[in-house]
Design a protein around this motif. Structure first.
Motif, PDB file in Angstrom:
ATOM      1  N   ILE A 101      -6.895  43.762 -14.640  1.00 26.60           N
ATOM      2  CA  ILE A 101      -5.572  43.278 -14.189  1.00 26.60           C
ATOM      3  C   ILE A 101      -5.770  42.109 -13.230  1.00 26.60           C
ATOM      4  O   ILE A 101      -6.417  42.236 -12.192  1.00 26.60           O
ATOM      5  CB  ILE A 101      -4.777  44.403 -13.497  1.00 26.60           C
ATOM      6  CG1 ILE A 101      -4.631  45.607 -14.450  1.00 26.60           C
ATOM      7  CG2 ILE A 101      -3.413  43.889 -13.042  1.00 26.60           C
ATOM      8  CD1 ILE A 101      -4.011  46.831 -13.797  1.00 26.60           C
ATOM      9  N   SER A 102      -5.213  40.964 -13.601  1.00 25.30           N
ATOM     10  CA  SER A 102      -5.309  39.765 -12.761  1.00 25.30           C
ATOM     11  C   SER A 102      -3.981  39.518 -12.043  1.00 25.30           C
ATOM     12  O   SER A 102      -2.908  39.780 -12.607  1.00 25.30           O
ATOM     13  CB  SER A 102      -5.660  38.537 -13.611  1.00 25.30           C
ATOM     14  OG  SER A 102      -6.875  38.756 -14.307  1.00 25.30           O
ATOM     15  N   TYR A 103      -4.028  38.982 -10.814  1.00 27.07           N
ATOM     16  CA  TYR A 103      -2.807  38.714 -10.030  1.00 27.07           C
ATOM     17  C   TYR A 103      -3.105  37.597  -9.029  1.00 27.07           C
ATOM     18  O   TYR A 103      -4.270  37.320  -8.701  1.00 27.07           O
ATOM     19  CB  TYR A 103      -2.350  39.984  -9.304  1.00 27.07           C
ATOM     20  CG  TYR A 103      -3.393  40.576  -8.390  1.00 27.07           C
ATOM     21  CD1 TYR A 103      -3.455  40.213  -7.050  1.00 27.07           C
ATOM     22  CD2 TYR A 103      -4.334  41.484  -8.881  1.00 27.07           C
ATOM     23  CE1 TYR A 103      -4.418  40.743  -6.210  1.00 27.07           C
ATOM     24  CE2 TYR A 103      -5.300  42.012  -8.061  1.00 27.07           C
ATOM     25  CZ  TYR A 103      -5.348  41.640  -6.728  1.00 27.07           C
ATOM     26  OH  TYR A 103      -6.319  42.159  -5.895  1.00 27.07           O
ATOM     27  N   PRO A 104      -2.075  36.948  -8.501  1.00 25.20           N
ATOM     28  CA  PRO A 104      -2.278  35.881  -7.505  1.00 25.20           C
ATOM     29  C   PRO A 104      -2.965  36.428  -6.255  1.00 25.20           C
ATOM     30  O   PRO A 104      -2.572  37.470  -5.730  1.00 25.20           O
ATOM     31  CB  PRO A 104      -0.861  35.399  -7.196  1.00 25.20           C
ATOM     32  CG  PRO A 104      -0.080  35.757  -8.423  1.00 25.20           C
ATOM     33  CD  PRO A 104      -0.667  37.046  -8.902  1.00 25.20           C
ATOM     34  N   VAL A 105      -3.973  35.737  -5.771  1.00 29.20           N
ATOM     35  CA  VAL A 105      -4.804  36.226  -4.682  1.00 29.20           C
ATOM     36  C   VAL A 105      -4.039  36.424  -3.376  1.00 29.20           C
ATOM     37  O   VAL A 105      -4.419  37.239  -2.535  1.00 29.20           O
ATOM     38  CB  VAL A 105      -6.004  35.267  -4.463  1.00 29.20           C
ATOM     39  CG1 VAL A 105      -5.525  33.913  -3.936  1.00 29.20           C
ATOM     40  CG2 VAL A 105      -7.041  35.900  -3.557  1.00 29.20           C
ATOM     41  N   GLN A 106      -2.906  35.711  -3.194  1.00 33.30           N
ATOM     42  CA  GLN A 106      -2.163  35.823  -1.933  1.00 33.30           C
ATOM     43  C   GLN A 106      -1.519  37.191  -1.728  1.00 33.30           C
ATOM     44  O   GLN A 106      -1.111  37.530  -0.618  1.00 33.30           O
ATOM     45  CB  GLN A 106      -1.083  34.728  -1.815  1.00 33.30           C
ATOM     46  CG  GLN A 106       0.014  34.769  -2.848  1.00 33.30           C
ATOM     47  CD  GLN A 106      -0.262  33.866  -4.036  1.00 33.30           C
ATOM     48  OE1 GLN A 106      -1.426  33.648  -4.398  1.00 33.30           O
ATOM     49  NE2 GLN A 106       0.811  33.331  -4.620  1.00 33.30           N
ATOM     50  N   PHE A 107      -1.473  37.998  -2.806  1.00 36.40           N
ATOM     51  CA  PHE A 107      -0.872  39.339  -2.683  1.00 36.40           C
ATOM     52  C   PHE A 107      -1.924  40.441  -2.477  1.00 36.40           C
ATOM     53  O   PHE A 107      -1.574  41.615  -2.394  1.00 36.40           O
ATOM     54  CB  PHE A 107      -0.044  39.667  -3.926  1.00 36.40           C
ATOM     55  CG  PHE A 107       1.103  38.723  -4.149  1.00 36.40           C
ATOM     56  CD1 PHE A 107       2.250  38.837  -3.383  1.00 36.40           C
ATOM     57  CD2 PHE A 107       1.027  37.717  -5.109  1.00 36.40           C
ATOM     58  CE1 PHE A 107       3.326  37.978  -3.581  1.00 36.40           C
ATOM     59  CE2 PHE A 107       2.085  36.856  -5.309  1.00 36.40           C
ATOM     60  CZ  PHE A 107       3.227  36.970  -4.540  1.00 36.40           C
ATOM     61  N   LYS A 108      -3.160  40.048  -2.341  1.00 34.62           N
ATOM     62  CA  LYS A 108      -4.267  40.992  -2.252  1.00 34.62           C
ATOM     63  C   LYS A 108      -4.100  42.026  -1.140  1.00 34.62           C
ATOM     64  O   LYS A 108      -4.357  43.220  -1.338  1.00 34.62           O
ATOM     65  CB  LYS A 108      -5.571  40.222  -2.050  1.00 34.62           C
ATOM     66  CG  LYS A 108      -6.808  41.105  -1.938  1.00 34.62           C
ATOM     67  CD  LYS A 108      -8.065  40.262  -1.775  1.00 34.62           C
ATOM     68  CE  LYS A 108      -9.291  41.150  -1.672  1.00 34.62           C
ATOM     69  NZ  LYS A 108     -10.544  40.341  -1.510  1.00 34.62           N
TER      70      LYS A 108
END
Length: 274
Positions: A229-236
């Motif tokens: 699952i990939s997602y924008p890093v700013q939501f880590k």
């Protein structure tokens, strides 16, 4: 005629007679010798013919025995095999197997009488007739699968060995490790990993997060469903709290909703959040 002349005449007569007798005797002797020679020649011919035929008969006997043994061996097994195209087969117990290309299923002709054992190489989807007294046992090389009555997919061919269960219950034995599968559960094994038990994306599961980082929640979902699952890093480092029940898409959508992220499936093993 004088006595001397008479004696000389008798001598010549006897000599000629003796010569005739000797000629007859010689002819008889040579005739006998020639017959013996002919008999010996005949015996030699028979000997050489026999000597030439012995290897042929020996080969014939060996071939016959081999053929009979092979025939008896062939009678003891049933082989279901596919080449370029897959094919659906029905087994003697009523079970069906959808064999994928280049797959082989071998079972004894007594299959179903006392047990239901088989040897499997390749890929195939099994629909097993229920029989509690005679479990369905598959030797898949490095691991064994046992079922009572179920539907499942078995991949013995790929580098990543796989059993995916659709219905029923399956027992997998791999070395000393035993794994039980329920519907929509999957077992895999490859050279780089130990046995791994995970769930189909449609399988409903319960998750609880208590102020967990969004990255931690995503990692738990990845492990549970064996998916990337990939997602924008700013939501880590965003926080996730709550108890959630549902399949992968449902849980992922709920925990991502506060960040306005929606899941998009790009392949069987990858999801991107946008």
């Amino acid at each position: 005629m004088s006595l001397e002349e008479e004696f000389e005449k008798n001598w010549k007569s006897a000599t000629e007679e003796q010569n005739k007798i000797d000629d007859i005797t010689d002819r008889k002797i040579w005739t006998g010798i020639e017959k013996k020679i002919e008999r010996r020649k005949s015996v030699k011919k028979i000997y050489w013919i026999a000597a030439a035929l012995i290897p042929f008969f020996a080969l014939l006997i060996i071939f016959k025995n081999t053929f009979q043994t092979s025939g008896r061996g062939a009678e003891r097994i049933l082989v279901y095999e596919t080449m370029e195209k897959g094919k659906l087969f029905q087994l003697p117990d009523g079970s069906t197997v959808d064999l994928k290309p280049y797959s082989t299923l071998t079972l004894d002709r007594s299959f179903g009488e006392k047990d239901r054992k088989m040897v499997f190489v390749g890929q195939g989807k099994f629909s097993v007739a229920k029989d509690k007294a005679r479990p369905f046992r598959i030797n898949a090389g490095e691991f064994n699968v046992q079922v009572l009555g179920t539907q499942f997919f078995l991949d013995q061919k790929s580098t990543e060995k796989k059993v995916e269960l659709f219905e029923g219950k399956v027992k997998i034995e791999h070395g000393k490790t035993i794994t039980y599968l329920l519907p929509k559960e999957i077992w895999i094994n490859d050279n780089g990993k130990q046995d791994y038990h995970f769930y189909h994306p449609d399988k409903q599961r319960s998750f609880t997060f208590d102020h967990a980082a969004y990255s931690e929640a995503i990692e738990q979902l990845e492990r549970t469903y064996n998916i990337s699952i990939s997602y924008p890093v700013q939501f880590k480092n965003k926080k996730v709290s709550g108890a959630f029940t549902g399949n992968l898409n449902e849980v992922l959508s709920v925990i991502s909703y506060p960040f306005n992220l929606k899941p998009e499936k790009t392949s069987e093993k990858e999801i991107i959040l946008k």
